[in-house]
Design a protein around this motif. Structure first.
Motif, PDB file in Angstrom:
ATOM      1  N   SER A   1      -8.530 -46.944 -57.595  1.00 15.84           N
ATOM      2  CA  SER A   1      -7.545 -47.438 -58.884  1.00 15.84           C
ATOM      3  C   SER A   1      -6.514 -46.314 -59.111  1.00 15.84           C
ATOM      4  CB  SER A   1      -8.327 -47.812 -60.015  1.00 15.84           C
ATOM      5  OG  SER A   1      -9.053 -46.725 -60.610  1.00 15.84           O
ATOM      6  N   TRP A   2      -6.893 -44.823 -58.705  1.00 12.85           N
ATOM      7  CA  TRP A   2      -6.175 -43.863 -59.266  1.00 12.85           C
ATOM      8  C   TRP A   2      -4.994 -43.741 -58.001  1.00 12.85           C
ATOM      9  CZ3 TRP A   2      -6.647 -41.024 -54.937  1.00 12.85           C
ATOM     10  CH2 TRP A   2      -7.788 -40.961 -53.914  1.00 12.85           C
ATOM     11  N   CYS A   3      -5.275 -44.481 -57.032  1.00  5.69           N
ATOM     12  CA  CYS A   3      -4.240 -44.176 -55.790  1.00  5.69           C
ATOM     13  C   CYS A   3      -2.947 -45.266 -55.752  1.00  5.69           C
ATOM     14  CB  CYS A   3      -5.225 -44.472 -54.568  1.00  5.69           C
ATOM     15  SG  CYS A   3      -4.061 -44.719 -53.055  1.00  5.69           S
ATOM     16  N   HIS A   4      -1.968 -44.654 -55.871  1.00  3.75           N
ATOM     17  CA  HIS A   4      -0.681 -45.334 -55.913  1.00  3.75           C
ATOM     18  C   HIS A   4      -0.615 -46.412 -54.844  1.00  3.75           C
ATOM     19  CE1 HIS A   4       3.600 -46.516 -56.525  1.00  3.75           C
ATOM     20  NE2 HIS A   4       4.069 -46.021 -55.506  1.00  3.75           N
ATOM     21  N   ASP A   5      -0.846 -45.851 -53.637  1.00  4.92           N
ATOM     22  CA  ASP A   5      -0.825 -47.151 -52.401  1.00  4.92           C
ATOM     23  C   ASP A   5      -1.764 -48.127 -52.517  1.00  4.92           C
ATOM     24  OD1 ASP A   5       1.308 -45.902 -50.721  1.00  4.92           O
ATOM     25  OD2 ASP A   5       0.105 -44.247 -50.791  1.00  4.92           O
ATOM     26  N   SER A   6      -3.012 -47.938 -53.035  1.00  2.00           N
ATOM     27  CA  SER A   6      -4.145 -48.833 -53.227  1.00  2.00           C
ATOM     28  C   SER A   6      -3.633 -49.898 -54.486  1.00  2.00           C
ATOM     29  CB  SER A   6      -5.297 -48.169 -53.622  1.00  2.00           C
ATOM     30  OG  SER A   6      -5.909 -47.361 -52.701  1.00  2.00           O
ATOM     31  N   THR A   7      -3.172 -49.625 -55.272  1.00  2.58           N
ATOM     32  CA  THR A   7      -2.736 -50.535 -56.524  1.00  2.58           C
ATOM     33  C   THR A   7      -1.490 -51.254 -55.970  1.00  2.58           C
ATOM     34  OG1 THR A   7      -1.674 -48.716 -57.520  1.00  2.58           O
ATOM     35  CG2 THR A   7      -3.701 -49.149 -58.198  1.00  2.58           C
ATOM     36  N   ALA A   8      -0.503 -50.496 -55.290  1.00  2.66           N
ATOM     37  CA  ALA A   8       0.653 -51.070 -54.650  1.00  2.66           C
ATOM     38  C   ALA A   8       0.134 -52.145 -53.697  1.00  2.66           C
ATOM     39  CB  ALA A   8       1.591 -50.281 -53.860  1.00  2.66           C
ATOM     40  N   LEU A   9      -0.764 -52.129 -52.970  1.00  2.39           N
ATOM     41  CA  LEU A   9      -1.350 -53.077 -52.020  1.00  2.39           C
ATOM     42  C   LEU A   9      -1.942 -54.278 -52.713  1.00  2.39           C
ATOM     43  CD1 LEU A   9      -3.073 -53.088 -48.741  1.00  2.39           C
ATOM     44  CD2 LEU A   9      -4.181 -53.809 -50.645  1.00  2.39           C
ATOM     45  N   ALA A  10      -2.741 -54.112 -53.747  1.00  5.45           N
ATOM     46  CA  ALA A  10      -3.264 -54.898 -54.724  1.00  5.45           C
ATOM     47  C   ALA A  10      -2.376 -55.925 -55.453  1.00  5.45           C
ATOM     48  CB  ALA A  10      -4.242 -54.166 -55.860  1.00  5.45           C
ATOM     49  N   LYS A  11      -1.346 -55.277 -55.740  1.00  2.00           N
ATOM     50  CA  LYS A  11      -0.304 -55.963 -56.427  1.00  2.00           C
ATOM     51  C   LYS A  11       0.546 -57.036 -55.518  1.00  2.00           C
ATOM     52  CE  LYS A  11       4.034 -55.410 -59.308  1.00  2.00           C
ATOM     53  NZ  LYS A  11       4.993 -54.515 -59.874  1.00  2.00           N
ATOM     54  N   GLN A  12       0.656 -56.480 -54.258  1.00  2.00           N
ATOM     55  CA  GLN A  12       0.925 -57.288 -53.219  1.00  2.00           C
ATOM     56  C   GLN A  12       0.238 -58.495 -52.791  1.00  2.00           C
ATOM     57  OE1 GLN A  12       3.962 -57.522 -51.611  1.00  2.00           O
ATOM     58  NE2 GLN A  12       4.829 -55.530 -51.947  1.00  2.00           N
ATOM     59  N   PHE A  13      -0.991 -58.294 -52.929  1.00  5.67           N
ATOM     60  CA  PHE A  13      -1.949 -59.377 -52.672  1.00  5.67           C
ATOM     61  C   PHE A  13      -2.192 -60.190 -53.607  1.00  5.67           C
ATOM     62  CE2 PHE A  13      -5.626 -57.529 -49.455  1.00  5.67           C
ATOM     63  CZ  PHE A  13      -4.405 -57.059 -48.668  1.00  5.67           C
ATOM     64  N   GLY A  14      -1.459 -59.964 -54.840  1.00  6.00           N
ATOM     65  CA  GLY A  14      -1.484 -61.013 -55.965  1.00  6.00           C
ATOM     66  C   GLY A  14      -0.387 -61.748 -56.096  1.00  6.00           C
ATOM     67  N   THR A  15       0.619 -61.667 -55.224  1.00  4.22           N
ATOM     68  CA  THR A  15       1.792 -62.551 -54.890  1.00  4.22           C
ATOM     69  C   THR A  15       1.650 -63.965 -54.554  1.00  4.22           C
ATOM     70  OG1 THR A  15       2.481 -61.815 -52.629  1.00  4.22           O
ATOM     71  CG2 THR A  15       3.354 -60.662 -54.716  1.00  4.22           C
ATOM     72  N   PRO A  16       2.484 -64.861 -55.067  1.00  2.00           N
ATOM     73  CA  PRO A  16       2.061 -66.390 -54.390  1.00  2.00           C
ATOM     74  C   PRO A  16       1.962 -66.466 -53.028  1.00  2.00           C
ATOM     75  CG  PRO A  16       3.464 -66.237 -56.164  1.00  2.00           C
ATOM     76  CD  PRO A  16       3.403 -64.700 -55.884  1.00  2.00           C
ATOM     77  N   GLU A  17       2.999 -65.874 -52.144  1.00  4.89           N
ATOM     78  CA  GLU A  17       2.667 -66.091 -50.844  1.00  4.89           C
ATOM     79  C   GLU A  17       1.548 -65.351 -50.098  1.00  4.89           C
ATOM     80  OE1 GLU A  17       7.237 -65.643 -51.732  1.00  4.89           O
ATOM     81  OE2 GLU A  17       5.133 -64.588 -52.440  1.00  4.89           O
ATOM     82  N   MET A  18       1.116 -64.179 -50.332  1.00  3.11           N
ATOM     83  CA  MET A  18      -0.061 -63.562 -49.906  1.00  3.11           C
ATOM     84  C   MET A  18      -1.194 -64.176 -50.433  1.00  3.11           C
ATOM     85  SD  MET A  18       0.494 -61.158 -47.944  1.00  3.11           S
ATOM     86  CE  MET A  18      -1.236 -60.438 -47.986  1.00  3.11           C
ATOM     87  N   GLN A  19      -1.205 -64.941 -51.809  1.00  2.00           N
ATOM     88  CA  GLN A  19      -2.609 -65.493 -52.198  1.00  2.00           C
ATOM     89  C   GLN A  19      -2.997 -66.678 -51.266  1.00  2.00           C
ATOM     90  OE1 GLN A  19      -3.473 -66.053 -56.313  1.00  2.00           O
ATOM     91  NE2 GLN A  19      -1.713 -64.700 -56.591  1.00  2.00           N
TER      92      GLN A  19
END
Length: 279
Positions: free
Chosen positions: A78-96
């Motif tokens: 959770s402290w990693c910028h790239d990790s949280t950015a990937l998690a945010k992308q995974f939460g988009t409608p297309e990725m879900q």
């Protein structure tokens, strides 16, 4: 044709022939998914500490096998910028849509650079070299399908959304023949020994950084921390690059009709870390 060219061809094929239908379905499902996105983000796509991370991955692998899906393991923090950015992308409608249809996804928290080699080595990968580390796995064989393209996800925050969609759309439509290169490859005993030795050294470096990282997260950055962080980053990045090159070489040999590589790129020697040379 090199293995990376092979991988690029697969991704182009799947983008042009199969993604159009997925994209249509994505627009149909946007309204529905918008209503449940926060729920999904609050459960799957976060890095939560667990006392049994390895057992959790095995359970996800078993489920993926039973449901005929690919296993997607993401190691991050959770402290990693790239990790949280990937998690945010995974939460988009297309990725879900893609993830829910084709993957059993599990996020593994690495905490303060904790040892997760039991997980990575289960899939014949020495250690996590970056956060996030993204592993696309064929669950029945434990074969790592994205072995030669994993390094890109260490820069997940700079990857466009379209690349996420294209990348994760490509693996579910691979044919058995296309997957056979990876399924038939195994590292030599010499490489396993080399990889394990350097993975141990990298984990010791992580252990050295961990208490300083904890202070940095609290806003109390120790003097010299960023120099040490950069030193370890160079080491882990070079290790992963050379690991990828050896895998590409071996897979190219298999693609050219040989059962195993006739030669292997030289194993690189690394100098001691600054704190090792002082001791």
């Amino acid at each position: 044709m090199t293995i990376k060219q092979f991988s690029s061809r697969i991704q182009f094929f799947t983008w042009s022939h199969s993604f159009a239908s997925k994209l249509t379905l994505a627009f149909v499902g946007v309204l529905f998914l918008s209503s449940c996105a926060s729920t999904l983000n609050g459960s799957k796509y976060t890095f939560e500490p667990s006392p049994t991370p390895y057992e959790n991955v095995l359970a996800a692998q078993s489920k993926a096998t039973k449901t005929n899906k690919l296993l997607l393991v993401v190691l991050g923090a959770s402290w990693c910028h790239d990790s949280t950015a990937l998690a945010k992308q995974f939460g988009t409608p297309e990725m879900q849509l893609i993830l829910e249809a084709h993957y059993e996804t599990i996020f593994v928290d690495v905490g303060l650079l904790e040892d997760r080699r039991q997980i990575t080595q289960h899939f014949s990968y020495p250690i996590y070299y970056a956060t996030p580390t993204v592993m696309v796995v064929e669950p029945e064989s434990s074969a790592l399908l994205n072995r030669v393209t994993m390094d890109k996800w260490g820069h997940a925050a700079s990857i466009p959304h379209s690349d996420y969609v294209e990348y994760f759309s490509s693996f579910p439509v691979l044919t058995s023949q296309q997957k056979s290169l990876i399924l038939n490859w195994h590292p030599s005993s010499e490489e396993v020994t080399y990889n394990d030795q350097h993975a141990e050294r990298l984990q010791q470096a992580y252990n050295t950084l961990a208490p300083q990282l904890a202070k940095d997260i609290q806003g109390k950055t120790p003097e010299g921390f960023y120099d040490l962080w950069k030193e370890v980053k160079v080491f882990r990045s070079e290790l992963q690059k050379s690991l990828t090159k050896r895998a590409e070489h071996a897979l190219d040999e298999i693609e050219n009709g040989r059962n195993e590589a006739l030669s292997t790129p030289a194993y690189r020697h690394y100098h001691p870390f600054s704190w090792e040379s002082k001791s």
